[in-house]
Structure formats: structure tokens, C-alpha cells
Design an enzyme around this catalytic site. Sequence first.
Site, PDB file in Angstrom:
ATOM      1  N   GLU A  48       0.888  -1.169   0.000  1.00  0.00           N
ATOM      2  CA  GLU A  48       0.000   0.000   0.000  1.00  0.00           C
ATOM      3  C   GLU A  48       0.917   1.207   0.000  1.00  0.00           C
ATOM      4  O   GLU A  48       1.771   1.342   0.879  1.00  0.00           O
ATOM      5  CB  GLU A  48      -0.914  -0.009   1.233  1.00  0.00           C
ATOM      6  CG  GLU A  48      -1.836  -1.231   1.303  1.00  0.00           C
ATOM      7  CD  GLU A  48      -2.720  -1.417   0.081  1.00  0.00           C
ATOM      8  OE1 GLU A  48      -3.003  -0.425  -0.622  1.00  0.00           O
ATOM      9  OE2 GLU A  48      -3.108  -2.574  -0.199  1.00  0.00           O
TER      10      GLU A  48
ATOM     11  N   CYS B  21      -1.702   8.729   4.707  1.00  0.00           N
ATOM     12  CA  CYS B  21      -1.694   8.380   3.288  1.00  0.00           C
ATOM     13  C   CYS B  21      -2.973   8.875   2.621  1.00  0.00           C
ATOM     14  O   CYS B  21      -3.004   9.081   1.420  1.00  0.00           O
ATOM     15  CB  CYS B  21      -1.558   6.880   3.131  1.00  0.00           C
ATOM     16  SG  CYS B  21      -2.349   6.009   4.460  1.00  0.00           S
TER      17      CYS B  21
HETATM   18  P1  NAD Z   1       9.137   4.922   2.969  1.00  0.00           P
HETATM   19  O1  NAD Z   1       8.858   4.294   1.663  1.00  0.00           O
HETATM   20  O2  NAD Z   1      10.208   5.948   3.047  1.00  0.00           O
HETATM   21  O3  NAD Z   1       9.504   3.815   4.037  1.00  0.00           O
HETATM   22  C1  NAD Z   1       8.724   2.649   4.236  1.00  0.00           C
HETATM   23  C2  NAD Z   1       9.641   1.539   4.731  1.00  0.00           C
HETATM   24  O4  NAD Z   1      10.539   1.167   3.682  1.00  0.00           O
HETATM   25  C3  NAD Z   1      10.516   1.977   5.899  1.00  0.00           C
HETATM   26  O5  NAD Z   1      10.635   0.893   6.806  1.00  0.00           O
HETATM   27  C4  NAD Z   1      11.831   2.311   5.226  1.00  0.00           C
HETATM   28  O6  NAD Z   1      12.929   2.229   6.084  1.00  0.00           O
HETATM   29  C5  NAD Z   1      11.889   1.270   4.133  1.00  0.00           C
HETATM   30  N1  NAD Z   1      12.783   1.612   3.015  1.00  0.00           N
HETATM   31  C6  NAD Z   1      13.244   2.833   2.657  1.00  0.00           C
HETATM   32  N2  NAD Z   1      14.042   2.727   1.579  1.00  0.00           N
HETATM   33  C7  NAD Z   1      14.082   1.424   1.233  1.00  0.00           C
HETATM   34  C8  NAD Z   1      14.746   0.667   0.205  1.00  0.00           C
HETATM   35  N3  NAD Z   1      15.512   1.270  -0.703  1.00  0.00           N
HETATM   36  N4  NAD Z   1      14.536  -0.660   0.167  1.00  0.00           N
HETATM   37  C9  NAD Z   1      13.749  -1.268   1.057  1.00  0.00           C
HETATM   38  N5  NAD Z   1      13.117  -0.620   2.053  1.00  0.00           N
HETATM   39  C10 NAD Z   1      13.274   0.705   2.147  1.00  0.00           C
HETATM   40  O7  NAD Z   1       7.745   5.531   3.508  1.00  0.00           O
HETATM   41  P2  NAD Z   1       7.465   6.358   4.834  1.00  0.00           P
HETATM   42  O8  NAD Z   1       8.079   7.727   4.693  1.00  0.00           O
HETATM   43  O9  NAD Z   1       7.771   5.581   6.047  1.00  0.00           O
HETATM   44  O10 NAD Z   1       5.883   6.492   4.767  1.00  0.00           O
HETATM   45  C11 NAD Z   1       5.262   7.473   3.988  1.00  0.00           C
HETATM   46  C12 NAD Z   1       4.730   6.892   2.705  1.00  0.00           C
HETATM   47  O11 NAD Z   1       3.894   5.792   3.002  1.00  0.00           O
HETATM   48  C13 NAD Z   1       3.865   7.866   1.936  1.00  0.00           C
HETATM   49  O12 NAD Z   1       4.163   7.760   0.577  1.00  0.00           O
HETATM   50  C14 NAD Z   1       2.455   7.371   2.222  1.00  0.00           C
HETATM   51  O13 NAD Z   1       1.516   7.710   1.231  1.00  0.00           O
HETATM   52  C15 NAD Z   1       2.659   5.905   2.325  1.00  0.00           C
HETATM   53  N6  NAD Z   1       1.605   5.257   3.097  1.00  0.00           N
HETATM   54  C16 NAD Z   1       0.649   4.581   2.411  1.00  0.00           C
HETATM   55  C17 NAD Z   1      -0.383   3.949   3.096  1.00  0.00           C
HETATM   56  C18 NAD Z   1      -1.446   3.203   2.357  1.00  0.00           C
HETATM   57  O14 NAD Z   1      -2.232   2.522   2.996  1.00  0.00           O
HETATM   58  N7  NAD Z   1      -1.510   3.297   1.048  1.00  0.00           N
HETATM   59  C19 NAD Z   1      -0.402   4.001   4.485  1.00  0.00           C
HETATM   60  C20 NAD Z   1       0.610   4.682   5.149  1.00  0.00           C
HETATM   61  C21 NAD Z   1       1.619   5.299   4.443  1.00  0.00           C
END
Ligand code: NAD
Length: 567
Positions: A318, A352
Site C-alpha cells: 500500500e 496516506c
Molecule cells: P518509505 O517508503 O520511506 O519507508 C517505508 C519503509 O521502507 C521503511 O521501513 C523504510 O525504512 C523502508 N525503506 C526505505 N528505503 C528502502 C529501500 N531502498 N529498500 C527497502 N526498504 C526501504 O515511507 P514512509 O516515509 O515511512 O511512509 C510514507 C509513505 O507511506 C507515503 O508515501 C504514504 O503515502 C505511504 N503510506 C501509504 C499507506 C497506504 O495505505 N496506502 C499508508 C501509510 C503510508
Amino acid sequence: APSAPDPVMRSFDLPCTQKIEGGQKMNNGHFTVPEPINEPAKGYLPGSPERASLKAELERQSQTVVEIPIIIGGKEYKTGNMGTVVMPHDHGHVLAKYHIAGEKELRMAMDAAMEAKEMWEALPWEHRASIFLKAAELLAGPRRDKMNAATMLGQSKTAYQAEIDSACELTDFLRYNVYYAEQLYKQQPSNSWAVWDHMEYRPLEGFVMALSPFNFTSIGGNLPTAPAIMGNTVVWKPSQTATLSNYYFMRLLEEAGLPAGVINFVPCRGSDVSRYVLSDPRMAGFHFTGSTEVFSSVWPLVGENIKSYRSYPRLVGETGGKDFIFAHNSSDVPALVSAMVRGAFEYQGQKCSAVSRVYVPKSIWPEVKEGVLAETAKLKVGDPRDFTSFMCAVIDKKAFDSIAGYIDYAKESPDAEVLCGGYDGSKGYFVQPTVIQALKPDFKTMKEEIFGPVMTVYVYEDEELDAMLKECDEGSPYALSGAIFAQDRLAIAKMEAALKNAAGNFYINDKPTGAVVGRQPFGGARASGTNDKAGSMLNLIRWASPRTVKECFLPTGEITYGYMAEE
Ligand code: NAD
């Protein structure tokens, strides 16, 4: 001499149970898990006991620096390579230091998950279910303040925003997922004469990797537990900035009786997950919530390794959004204003589902503008320990700089006007609620996810409704949540149809945030994810590999068929 005990009485093979493989016992009875209810949110009103006890816990946690270990196979590991969790609203204040796992610990965590698999799969369902139901009660009861305070301080949420996240939604995920798992197990095929058909919902053949975001403690808890409820074992990487609340949840699961190795808590760099976990042939599932960019980068890596996996990994993600409100000129203006202000600015726009683009017809814009600006001016931005704050800080410097960059871009552009807002990151990462009026419908801040308290409005000519609906549908790559406002029923029907694929969660005359487990299962398509709807049976199905079993009671000895006989 004492007589030998009666062998029948000594035996554990009591008449009502029978042994199954691995020495486990299966009960002769179809148990029904309790019907779930949504955890009610507490009010935290002045003078209430819950307010006093939450404030005491905030005080306690503000004076502590927690050391967070890695937890693999139920054991603690410390690498000495440390990361810190700070208060975003007071970024000089360290709340916790956590040990960062590297390649060695990630490999150990995958091994531990594989080792725990047989035990976990064989544990009778009612025991597996009980662990998560007990966790829900611990969270709703004695651990509520601890989880809320850690979420308020570490992720900068007001008491109410923490309550609906770390207390209510996470409790709901646990209760409802157990209930949905049972509903799923009950889905069985029909039978023909002298045959019994079964459907067995096996866990996946391997471990599940869960990667969670910072913005909801509930998502942090849901991503590893949903596959675990279905009998899978998990490697869980929490988000760096949510490590404190997520760690307390891991401890809560242990307190609820989660056996060692079922969920392995591994704070680490995201890039290390990509490097060492995605290439492991035993990875059977990937449960992600976070940015579109990161999830998109996972697919080619999985593609590169596709021949080495034992099974095609389930990829559930998501991701981002550019959530909209589309207003018709028959809108109830005060309701629209409330939806815009709450939808865009609660939790600093870091949901989100937060409203970030709004389409308003020219005829009602003066009234809408006046209402939005007047209400926004009243919002207090501050420390979550000050209960009069409506908003707190954005999560970290990277987010702060990126949001500030969008505001500066709009200030300098001839195609937009910043109606209110601003930022100051000196003590905490504070961004004021910001409203931009775009003069073009495809202005940058109408298209890109900002993930902060920035709402862009485009004012359209009333007669351009059809063209503007098309623009709303096609103007951004996302399709997560969206709302329409209108009182004219024919307009509602038209807008609902035109925006059919623009949002996975669609609201009529309500803000597009605040989805509740069991009522509005959450998720979107296009660049917003695989739309597997967290907290629903649809999500749980992804963590099962069904086996169809046909048992024939009267097997035939025949080879040829009757129609083959001579005339
Ligand atoms: P992010 O993508 O920066 O991080 C998510 C996770 O991925 C973290 O644990 C992070 O450490 C990890 N990560 C970062 N870089 C990575 C890589 N290169 N390889 C593997 N893992 C990696 O997101 P965030 O800043 O924590 O959250 C915000 C984002 O999440 C926004 O885009 C928001 O829209 C989305 N979000 C979506 C929903 C939904 O239900 N659609 C819900 C909550 C948040």
C-alpha cells in the site's frame, strides 16, 4: 509400596482429544472466535482519569532514553551500530537508541523465521488466535498509555491522533484479522456424491518480509501480525522514526505469548532488506506500506531473482496518494470546509489519505476560501504534550526540507499563490498548515505527493465540471482516497461514476481520511498499491496458499465408460 498408576488415567489421551503430528493436540470442537467490536476512542477531556494517566506516562517517557535491541528467535542482539529516535517537535531530545542490524543479523532473522515455521504451523488455530486476541486486550487495557505516549513523542501525534492509531486501529486490526481468518477458514467447497472436498489454507512455504512506514503505529503492528495470524513466520523491519512505538508493540506480542521466532524484530537499513532479503530463495511474501518509489524498486529486484525463489513471492504494497476532494456547486459549504481542514491538516497531512488537492467551483469559492482561511488560522501547531495543539511536527529533517521545498516553489511560481502557511525547523520540524491556490489544474502541487500539511486548491468554472472530473481522474498517477461533496443527487451519481477508478476509498460528503477497520477497508490501485485492503479478508488471503483436497469414499475400479459400449 504405592501401586502403579492406572495407565489409562495417566495418559494425556483423554477421550475428547486426539494427537496430531508433532505432539500437538487437536480439540474435538469447532470454536468460534469472539465477534469483534471496534475499540472505542477515549476522549482525554480535561479532568478525565485517562488524561491524567496518559500525561504521567508522557512525563515518564520524556525522561527516559530506551536502548532497543534487535530481537531474533526470541533473543536480544546488540550490534553497537546505533540509530536514534528523537522527538520531531524537539529534535534535540533523544527518546531511544536502537541497534541497527546488518547482513549477519538479517540472515539470522530469516533462519529463525524458517526454524519457527514448523512449530507455528502445527500450533492449533485456537491457540494461535488467542495470542493475538490477548495482545488486543493488553493494548486496549494496561499497555494503552505506553503505546500512545511512545507514538505521541516519537511520531509527534496529538493525544487524539495517537489514540485512534496506536490504541484503537491496532486493537481493531488484531481482533478483526483473527475473526476474518476464521471466516476464511470456513470457506469450503461443495461436495458431490461419496466425495468430501476440503480447502486447507496453508501458510506460505517460506517466510514473509514485513516493512512498515513511520506514520501509523497500527500499520507497523499490522504488517507482521496479519501474515502471522495466517500461520506464517515473519522478519519485520520497522521504520527508523517509529522504532520506539514499534518496539513496545513487539514486547507486547511477547507478553501475549507469541513464541520465539514467529516475528523477528530487525531495525535495519531499507537498502539492506533489498540486498539480502529480496535475494533469498525462501522469501515467500513481502508485506509493505510506504512510498511508491520504494515499492516500485522492489519489483525489478524480485524479477531479477525470480528463478531462485521456491514460490512466486506474494507482493502486497500500500503506497502513496494524492488524495482529493472534488466539490460541486451544490455542496454544503461548512461541511466542505470542515472536511478540507481536518482532512488536510490532521497529523500534519502525513496520513496516506490526507487531502492534498481540492477542486472547487468558482461560484462557491469566496465562501469556501473565507471559511478555510478562518478555520486554519485557529489551528495551533506545537508539542503533543500541550493538549491544546491541533498539529505537531513533521517526522524528520528530510520530510521537513522536502515540504519546505514545495512551499518555496509555490511562492516563487507565477502559477500559484500561497494563501497561508510557512515553516520553522529550528527547535522542531514545524510546518504551518499551508493552503496554495493553483492557477493551473496541473500545477506541481496538484500532482505530486507532498506528505505534509499542504493543501492545493484549483478553482474551476462551474460549467467545466466534466472536463475537471477528467482532470481529477487523470491528473495524478495515484488512486488511494478521494471525496466528493454535493447535495444534488444527480451530481453525486455523475461524479461517483466519473471517478470510479480514481480512489480505492471513496467518500460522499465526508473527508477522505479516518478509515475504520471492519467498516472501510483501506487501499488503492494505480500508483497507490496492490489494493489488497489492510484489515480485511482480502489481505489475509494473500498470506495463504490453499490446498484443495478431494477424498473419494467409493473409488471406482472402472477404466472404460458406458458410452463406449457397442450400439
Ligand atoms: P518509505 O517508503 O520511506 O519507508 C517505508 C519503509 O521502507 C521503511 O521501513 C523504510 O525504512 C523502508 N525503506 C526505505 N528505503 C528502502 C529501500 N531502498 N529498500 C527497502 N526498504 C526501504 O515511507 P514512509 O516515509 O515511512 O511512509 C510514507 C509513505 O507511506 C507515503 O508515501 C504514504 O503515502 C505511504 N503510506 C501509504 C499507506 C497506504 O495505505 N496506502 C499508508 C501509510 C503510508
